[in-house]
Design a protein around this motif. Sequence first.
Motif, short mmCIF file in Angstrom:
data_model
loop_
_atom_site.label_atom_id
_atom_site.label_comp_id
_atom_site.label_asym_id
_atom_site.label_seq_id
_atom_site.Cartn_x
_atom_site.Cartn_y
_atom_site.Cartn_z
N VAL A 140 25.16 106.98 67.03
CA VAL A 140 24.11 106.13 67.60
C VAL A 140 24.37 104.68 67.19
CG1 VAL A 140 21.63 105.66 67.62
CG2 VAL A 140 22.47 108.02 67.64
N LEU A 141 24.35 103.78 68.14
CA LEU A 141 24.80 102.40 67.93
C LEU A 141 23.65 101.42 67.84
CD1 LEU A 141 27.61 102.28 70.65
CD2 LEU A 141 27.89 102.73 68.18
N THR A 142 23.98 100.30 67.22
CA THR A 142 23.07 99.14 67.24
C THR A 142 23.81 97.96 67.86
OG1 THR A 142 23.79 98.31 65.10
CG2 THR A 142 21.98 99.92 65.10
N VAL A 143 23.05 96.92 68.17
CA VAL A 143 23.67 95.70 68.68
C VAL A 143 24.61 95.14 67.61
CG1 VAL A 143 23.21 93.33 69.41
CG2 VAL A 143 21.78 95.19 70.28
N ALA A 144 24.23 95.24 66.35
CA ALA A 144 25.10 94.75 65.27
C ALA A 144 26.44 95.51 65.27
CB ALA A 144 24.40 94.89 63.92
N ASP A 145 26.39 96.80 65.58
CA ASP A 145 27.65 97.56 65.65
C ASP A 145 28.56 97.02 66.75
OD1 ASP A 145 26.85 99.28 63.59
OD2 ASP A 145 25.91 100.69 65.02
N MET A 146 27.95 96.66 67.87
CA MET A 146 28.74 96.09 68.97
C MET A 146 29.40 94.80 68.52
SD MET A 146 25.83 96.64 71.89
CE MET A 146 25.14 98.28 72.15
N VAL A 147 28.64 94.00 67.79
CA VAL A 147 29.14 92.70 67.32
C VAL A 147 30.24 92.89 66.27
CG1 VAL A 147 28.45 90.63 66.04
CG2 VAL A 147 27.07 91.44 67.98
N ARG A 148 30.03 93.81 65.36
CA ARG A 148 31.08 94.09 64.35
C ARG A 148 32.38 94.51 65.03
NH1 ARG A 148 26.66 97.10 61.94
NH2 ARG A 148 25.74 95.72 60.37
N THR A 149 32.24 95.29 66.08
CA THR A 149 33.42 95.76 66.79
C THR A 149 34.11 94.60 67.52
OG1 THR A 149 32.30 97.87 67.07
CG2 THR A 149 34.22 97.47 68.48
N GLN A 150 33.29 93.72 68.10
CA GLN A 150 33.88 92.53 68.74
C GLN A 150 34.61 91.68 67.71
OE1 GLN A 150 30.23 91.12 70.35
NE2 GLN A 150 30.43 92.24 72.30
N ARG A 151 34.05 91.59 66.53
CA ARG A 151 34.73 90.80 65.50
C ARG A 151 36.06 91.45 65.11
NH1 ARG A 151 33.58 88.83 59.29
NH2 ARG A 151 35.80 88.79 58.89
N ALA A 152 36.05 92.75 64.92
CA ALA A 152 37.31 93.44 64.57
C ALA A 152 38.35 93.21 65.67
CB ALA A 152 37.04 94.93 64.38
N PHE A 153 37.90 93.22 66.88
CA PHE A 153 38.79 92.98 68.02
C PHE A 153 39.36 91.55 67.99
CE2 PHE A 153 38.59 90.93 72.25
CZ PHE A 153 39.69 91.50 72.85
N LEU A 154 38.49 90.57 67.75
CA LEU A 154 38.94 89.18 67.71
C LEU A 154 39.88 88.94 66.54
CD1 LEU A 154 35.60 87.40 68.67
CD2 LEU A 154 37.65 87.63 70.10
N ASP A 155 39.63 89.64 65.43
CA ASP A 155 40.55 89.56 64.29
C ASP A 155 41.97 89.95 64.71
OD1 ASP A 155 38.55 88.73 62.60
OD2 ASP A 155 38.27 90.67 61.61
N GLU A 156 42.05 90.99 65.52
CA GLU A 156 43.35 91.45 66.00
C GLU A 156 44.03 90.39 66.86
OE1 GLU A 156 45.14 94.16 65.11
OE2 GLU A 156 43.48 94.10 63.68
#
Lengths: 391, 391
Positions: A140-156
């Motif tokens: 089960v996800l939160t908006v913060a989880d979406m943002v954390r994932t976007q950050r991990a992606f941008l890190d890449e």
Amino acid sequence: MDSVGTVETRYLDLPVPVRLDCNRELGHIRIAYETYGTLAPARDNVILVCHALSGDAHAAGVSAVPPEESTRDGFAAEDRDGTAGRGLGWWDGMIGPGKAFDTDRYHVISTNLLGGCKGTTGPSSIDPATGKPYGSDFPVLTVADMVRTQRAFLDELGIDRLAVVAGGSLGGMQALEWAILYPDRVDSIVVIASTHALHPQGVAWNAIARDAIMRDPAWQGGHYYGTGRKPDGGMGVGRMVGHITYLSGPALDDKFGRRLQFADDIRYTITEPEFEVENYLRHQADSFVKRFDANTYLYLSRALTYFDLGRQYGGSLETALARIEARTLLIAFSSDWLYPPAASEEIEDALRTLGKPVEYHLIEAPYGHDCFLLEEARQTPIIQEFLEKTA
Amino acid sequence: MDSVGTVETRYLDLPVPVRLDCNRELGHIRIAYETYGTLAPARDNVILVCHALSGDAHAAGVSAVPPEESTRDGFAAEDRDGTAGRGLGWWDGMIGPGKAFDTDRYHVISTNLLGGCKGTTGPSSIDPATGKPYGSDFPVLTVADMVRTQRAFLDELGIDRLAVVAGGSLGGMQALEWAILYPDRVDSIVVIASTHALHPQGVAWNAIARDAIMRDPAWQGGHYYGTGRKPDGGMGVGRMVGHITYLSGPALDDKFGRRLQFADDIRYTITEPEFEVENYLRHQADSFVKRFDANTYLYLSRALTYFDLGRQYGGSLETALARIEARTLLIAFSSDWLYPPAASEEIEDALRTLGKPVEYHLIEAPYGHDCFLLEEARQTPIIQEFLEKTA
């Protein structure tokens, strides 16, 4: 205005898992994304665009894949402007050379969010642990989880800093969450037709849409993939509820009135549509279920009802917003009763009290929540001026 | 105030068929009804009370049958005032000695309407032609059909003239239709939280609720009786939609806010209710499906969306209302967005233009459409004064 041209959705697999609010770790995350415009050598011209409930990574330009695979998404807009099926990005009017998010100047990145069904890992993806789709075993996800994932992606991608995070509705929630979670990485946010916490009626509409899906026997507890059945009936009903909440009452009056399908008279039928608005709703439901996954709907709907900056960060909206370093632009629409102006005004007031830089614009427009996809011409100068001041 | 005491629902079988708008004749109609107060020798003190979508003949007093067989119905009121299960009539606050519809003076008659599921012939009744329940072979009804049936019923009772026809919501539509269809039989009408034609958004909500029922596989094309399955899932969703449209946004804010079921934190669940408002909706849905027939919901919902005095009577509201001879009392509630004050004001304006006697009262109250069942104390003096002038 010009277009970003033909674009292709790309994919990136995150090398490390993301730790989620529910305390689970999710590994093997694939991100679907598109980029428009050129990344500056200093990597300081990046705009992250965040989509709403039914959007995808294809925010601008014409998709290289066949139209039936990529539709301009986002609420009723597809019907209104007739771009559906032509493969235009869902925010094409806002992203491109000379547009609000100017690709002559900025490098715009758009991802399909975590939990999605348009290329990014979500409930319909294969769980590497079982070799089967996650279904309702997806965390089960939160908006913060979406943002954390976007950050991990941008890190890449090697991108440390965002000039702008922008989005409407659920996308605006992501922009707010970005500025709070990672204040040192965001210069400015553009939050359109959004809120710091959905009001109880909005929570209720979302609960009804989710219940419509889950009460459909074809949902099968969330494990319908590969069974030859899926909860199209229930998701169609959920989508109809969504549609009406995205439009204003007066917009429905203007668009349909009480016009009958067959102008001469009523036909005395329970099962067939009699009014044009009834026919429209069925059409919208039927086309939506063909292109969207019901479990993704459930997960994203749940995440946006959970979103509540006050609850998440210490009990008050001010406590939450105190973390923000970014300049904030808020846009709301007078007829939007799902994400009403009052919510944006509460954010504005709190930021002002805190002495944070904020700008709020209320646009008088009749189309309800859908305005954020329809009123591109009126949003553009506001956003351009705001970004000019930021730069 | 006093009560009419213990009451019993009675039944009357109409000896002749009723010709319906759809051009079918319906025979063997049984009417469930209750009466309160004494019929004057001159038979000139009769008030006909008409119920709304989910009501029944039991409008006042305490039912003689066990509580689980007869609940105070009508929207969210049952939850609000806790009278559900005590067998109180749905408009008990309005009907009784000294009340708005004063049984010391008037003989009040309340029937379950045609198409109902509370004793009057409807889709769940046995079709004498087949020996099986009508199901979706029941003729499609209009509000005028309900009124024609009420008239046939009153003819059997030997009642030629009505001092008052009164009702809220769909009940108000019946009152208006009475005054137009039978102008020489109605002295006055009391039309509460109603309209001459539901607005397109209201048409849409009703279409969604009906689609939720019909998309439930257990509906089985409307022939679910005796199969051991019925469309509870779909009707539950439809009822949830109804519930939210009967309440105002601010009323939901006051009643539930964003309070969680478990105050400490969210539990990360898609399937279980997290917010109090989510739990409330499920509870309402579950209790409703136990006591109401899904086909009746479909037929009555269809009838109330068809209702359109302008379309029915020559193209304009004025043409329709020109037939009225009765004095008209209109009451609307400021927060009612399903049957908004504007509709009552259109009726008032048209009647005034026509030189017909009309009174309109707008009550400022926060509970949305439900006000007509909740704001009894504030409606009472308005109705009493109006009836005083009529008498």
